[in-house]
Design a protein around this motif. Structure first.
Motif, PDB file in Angstrom:
ATOM      1  N   ASN A  50       0.920  -1.325  -0.068  1.00  0.00           N
ATOM      2  CA  ASN A  50       0.024  -0.133  -0.008  1.00  0.00           C
ATOM      3  C   ASN A  50       0.921   1.217   0.045  1.00  0.00           C
ATOM      4  O   ASN A  50       1.258   1.753   1.159  1.00  0.00           O
ATOM      5  CB  ASN A  50      -0.862   0.002   1.188  1.00  0.00           C
ATOM      6  N   TRP A  51       1.215   1.805  -1.251  1.00  0.00           N
ATOM      7  CA  TRP A  51       2.065   2.871  -1.515  1.00  0.00           C
ATOM      8  C   TRP A  51       1.360   4.121  -1.274  1.00  0.00           C
ATOM      9  O   TRP A  51       0.432   4.757  -2.072  1.00  0.00           O
ATOM     10  CB  TRP A  51       2.571   2.814  -2.747  1.00  0.00           C
ATOM     11  N   TYR A  52       1.178   5.064  -0.223  1.00  0.00           N
ATOM     12  CA  TYR A  52       0.700   6.159  -0.085  1.00  0.00           C
ATOM     13  C   TYR A  52       1.756   7.548  -0.404  1.00  0.00           C
ATOM     14  O   TYR A  52       2.879   7.471  -0.081  1.00  0.00           O
ATOM     15  CB  TYR A  52       0.410   6.635   1.328  1.00  0.00           C
ATOM     16  N   ILE A  53       0.995   8.242  -1.465  1.00  0.00           N
ATOM     17  CA  ILE A  53       1.861   9.521  -1.963  1.00  0.00           C
ATOM     18  C   ILE A  53       0.844  10.675  -1.699  1.00  0.00           C
ATOM     19  O   ILE A  53      -0.038  11.002  -2.169  1.00  0.00           O
ATOM     20  CB  ILE A  53       1.864   9.270  -3.508  1.00  0.00           C
ATOM     21  N   GLU A  54       1.714  11.586  -1.059  1.00  0.00           N
ATOM     22  CA  GLU A  54       1.246  13.074  -0.471  1.00  0.00           C
ATOM     23  C   GLU A  54       1.224  13.854  -1.918  1.00  0.00           C
ATOM     24  O   GLU A  54       1.848  13.674  -2.765  1.00  0.00           O
ATOM     25  CB  GLU A  54       1.864  13.536   0.605  1.00  0.00           C
ATOM     26  N   ALA A  55       0.258  14.507  -2.021  1.00  0.00           N
ATOM     27  CA  ALA A  55      -0.219  15.539  -3.199  1.00  0.00           C
ATOM     28  C   ALA A  55       1.212  16.114  -3.809  1.00  0.00           C
ATOM     29  O   ALA A  55       1.726  15.981  -4.918  1.00  0.00           O
ATOM     30  CB  ALA A  55      -1.136  16.553  -2.925  1.00  0.00           C
ATOM     31  N   GLU A  56       2.102  16.669  -2.884  1.00  0.00           N
ATOM     32  CA  GLU A  56       3.106  17.557  -3.306  1.00  0.00           C
ATOM     33  C   GLU A  56       4.128  16.431  -3.872  1.00  0.00           C
ATOM     34  O   GLU A  56       5.048  16.771  -5.006  1.00  0.00           O
ATOM     35  CB  GLU A  56       3.764  18.330  -2.230  1.00  0.00           C
ATOM     36  N   LYS A  57       4.212  15.197  -3.278  1.00  0.00           N
ATOM     37  CA  LYS A  57       5.108  14.290  -3.656  1.00  0.00           C
ATOM     38  C   LYS A  57       4.817  13.623  -4.994  1.00  0.00           C
ATOM     39  O   LYS A  57       5.450  13.402  -6.099  1.00  0.00           O
ATOM     40  CB  LYS A  57       5.362  13.008  -2.805  1.00  0.00           C
TER      41      LYS A  57
END
Length: 189
Positions: free
Chosen positions: A171-178
C-alpha cells in the motif's frame, strides 16, 4: 481545448462531484452528472474516496477516455480531494497527466488488486484440473489488468514500473506534493 495548467478558479464549480465508495451507485451518479455537463468545455470531476470496485473505476475511466477522444474540444479534468485510494487512483489514471490535480494534503494510495477466494476441489480429476486452471487464468488476467492501470498512472512521470510493482504490495501512499514532484499529477491546488 488546450491543456495548459489550470488555476484554482477553474475548480470553483466542478461539473461532477463524487465521494464515497467506488461502486455501481457512484457510477450511476457519475453518468448522470456527466450527462448534465454535456455543454461544458471544461469538465472538472472532483472525487474523494477510500476505494472500492476497481472494475467500476475502469468503467468510469473508459467513459472519460471515450469522451476525451470523441470530443477533443472539451477538456476532462480530475480533482482529487483528501483521499484518493485504490479504485480512485485507478480512475485518475484514465485522465491525461496534464489533467490530473490534487488538493493540498490529499493522499493517493496505490496497491495491488486483492483476491478473496476459497477453492474447493471435488469431482473427476479432469474437472479438478480445469478448476485450477480457471483460477490461475483469473489471477493472471487480473494481474495484466492491474499492470495496465499502473502503466497508465505512471506514463509521463519519473516513476518506473519496477518501483510501482515493488511498493504496491505494501500500500504505497503518496502525498499530493510528492505526487507532483514524481510527475504523476499536473499540480496541487
Amino acid at each position: 481545448m488546450a491543456s495548459s495548467s489550470l488555476t484554482a478558479s477553474a475548480f470553483s464549480a466542478p461539473a461532477v462531484l463524487l465521494s464515497g465508495a467506488v461502486d455501481y451507485d457512484m457510477y450511476k451518479e457519475f453518468r448522470r452528472q456527466l450527462a448534465q455537463a454535456s455543454e461544458r468545455e471544461l469538465v472538472v470531476i472532483e472525487l474523494s474516496t477510500l476505494g472500492g470496485d476497481p472494475e467500476v473505476a475502469r468503467m468510469m475511466g473508459e467513459d472519460i477516455r471515450y469522451h476525451s477522444e470523441m470530443e477533443p474540444g472539451r477538456r476532462f479534468v480530475f480533482l482529487g480531494k483528501a483521499a484518493i485510494y485504490s479504485a480512485g487512483t485507478t480512475f485518475m489514471s484514465f485522465f491525461a497527466r496534464p489533467n490530473r490535480y490534487l488538493t493540498r494534503g490529499t493522499r493517493l494510495m496505490i496497491h495491488e488488486r486483492k483476491l478473496d477466494k476459497k477453492l474447493h476441489i471435488q469431482g473427476p480429476l479432469t474437472t479438478c484440473g480445469a478448476m485450477l486452471k480457471a483460477t490461475l487464468n483469473e489471477i493472471e488476467a487480473s494481474i495484466a489488468i492491474q499492470n495496465e492501470g499502473f502503466e497508465n498512472l505512471i506514463r509521463g512521470s519519473s516513476v518506473t514500473m519496477e518501483e510501482v510493482l515493488q511498493r504496491a504490495p505494501e500500500n504505497w501512499y503518496i502525498e499530493a506534493e510528492k505526487a507532483k514532484a514524481l510527475g504523476l499529477i499536473e499540480a496541487v491546488m
